[in-house]
Design an enzyme around this catalytic site. Structure first.
Site: not given
Length: 349
Positions: A58, A66, A132, A162-163, A175, A246
């Site tokens: 990601d 990352r 995002r 996504k998503h 999450h 996911d």
């Protein structure tokens, strides 16, 4: 697709990655010390199997990037949406630059795929999506995502929208909770589905569905719903790429049962590859207990997700004057201070 714990592989991880049901590895910030270490890690992963495992990350930009030291700091996609309001041509060009820089720097380290672009709309109510997203307007999101996709392809990388069919309308973070979007299919088709339809028609390589329930369409979360994945995504939108689940460890997946049951349900619904992140014991349970359904086109689809070109060639590209100019243009887009200071979102997103 599974993860690994550190900067190199343990013997247990080498054994896990050699299991015939493992098709990919997702890397996180904990796997990055520096560029030379990252290249050694991806080479070690790639040496285990033939054909090689798919290596993904990601790495969208903004708070979801990352790898930092030695990589160009990428802006959140909302910066491109703001630029669009001022100059549409400049925003398209900037999105393409971001795509090239993002992809080429990862390809030069042996990574095949970044799970990007985010095609969710910014409805102003979902903190885990937030900046995002490119914009609230689906047409603007589509145009900028298409430009980013062109850049990614120039950088040797496919795309993952996504998503699906859209996470931006719900307040909850999947999450930690099971979000529910009560809109009708026609309402979703008028807004959130439009970017997915446009990108699918333009050769988007893969899709990651949301762990969100849309009860007016199906009682199951989208990632576990054959209605969403087979009838709508593949049937109505004509999408022929890879469908990645996911992370099955997210709360939005918990209603499907044990990890083995979650994986089986996602695959039966139409996913091609399921992700089990940050829980190696659960990954081993899935590998031991899963009966893989027949997927006659899986190998062909996954082969399309492999990065193009050789690592050495991309290392030469990122040292070129043309690439340096792109980097300068990307860095000139600016980085909001709250993004620099804010935390990254959950490890699989």
């Amino acid at each position: 697709m599974v993860d690994v714990a550190g900067f190199s592989l343990s013997e247990a991880e080498r054994t896990r990655l050699s299991h015939p049901l493992v098709g990919g590895v997702i890397l996180f910030r904990r796997n990055f010390q520096n560029i030379e270490q990252l290249k050694a890690l991806t080479a070690e992963i790639r040496s285990l199997r033939n054909p090689a495992l798919l290596i993904a990350v990601d790495h969208e930009g903004g708070r979801v990037q990352r790898f930092l030291e030695g990589f160009t700091r990428l802006p959140p996609m909302s910066v491109l949406g703001e630029l669009w309001q001022q100059d549409e041509a400049a925003a398209r060009a900037a999105a393409e630059d971001v795509g090239v820089v993002l992809a080429a720097e990862l390809r030069a380290c042996g990574i095949d795929l970044s799970f990007t672009p985010v095609l969710d709309l910014d409805w102003g109510r979902c903190a885990v999506i937030g900046n995002r997203a490119f914009h609230r307007d689906p047409q603007i999101v589509s145009e900028l995502a298409l430009a980013l996709q062109r850049g990614l392809q120039q950088g040797g990388m496919s795309t993952c929208g996504k998503h699906f069919p859209g996470h931006g309308f719900v307040a909850g973070d999947s999450h930690f909770v099971m979000p529910q979007d009560d809109r009708t299919l026609s309402e979703l088709e008028a807004d959130d589905l439009l970017p997915f339809a446009r990108l699918a028609a333009a050769g988007m390589g893969s899709v990651m569905p949301a762990h969100v329930v849309y009860p007016a369409v199906d009682s199951r979360p989208a990632g576990f719903s054959p209605v969403w994945l087979q009838d709508i995504l593949r049937g109505q939108l004509g999408f022929d790429g890879v469908i990645f689940s996911d992370d099955l460890g997210m709360e939005g997946a918990a209603g499907a049962g044990s990890f083995v049951e979650r994986a089986a349900a996602a695959l039966a619904a139409g996913c091609d590859m399921v992700l089990v992140c940050n829980q190696p014991a659960r990954a081993d349970e899935v590998l031991a207990g899963l009966q893989l359904p027949a997927q006659p086109r899986l190998a062909e689809r996954l082969q399309r997700m492999a990065g193009a070109g050789e690592v050495d060639s991309w290392q030469q590209v990122i040292r070129s004057p043309d690439f340096a100019a792109r980097q300068q243009r990307v860095m000139a887009l600016g980085m909001p201070q709250n993004v620099l200071q804010g935390p990254a979102v959950g490890e699989a997103s």
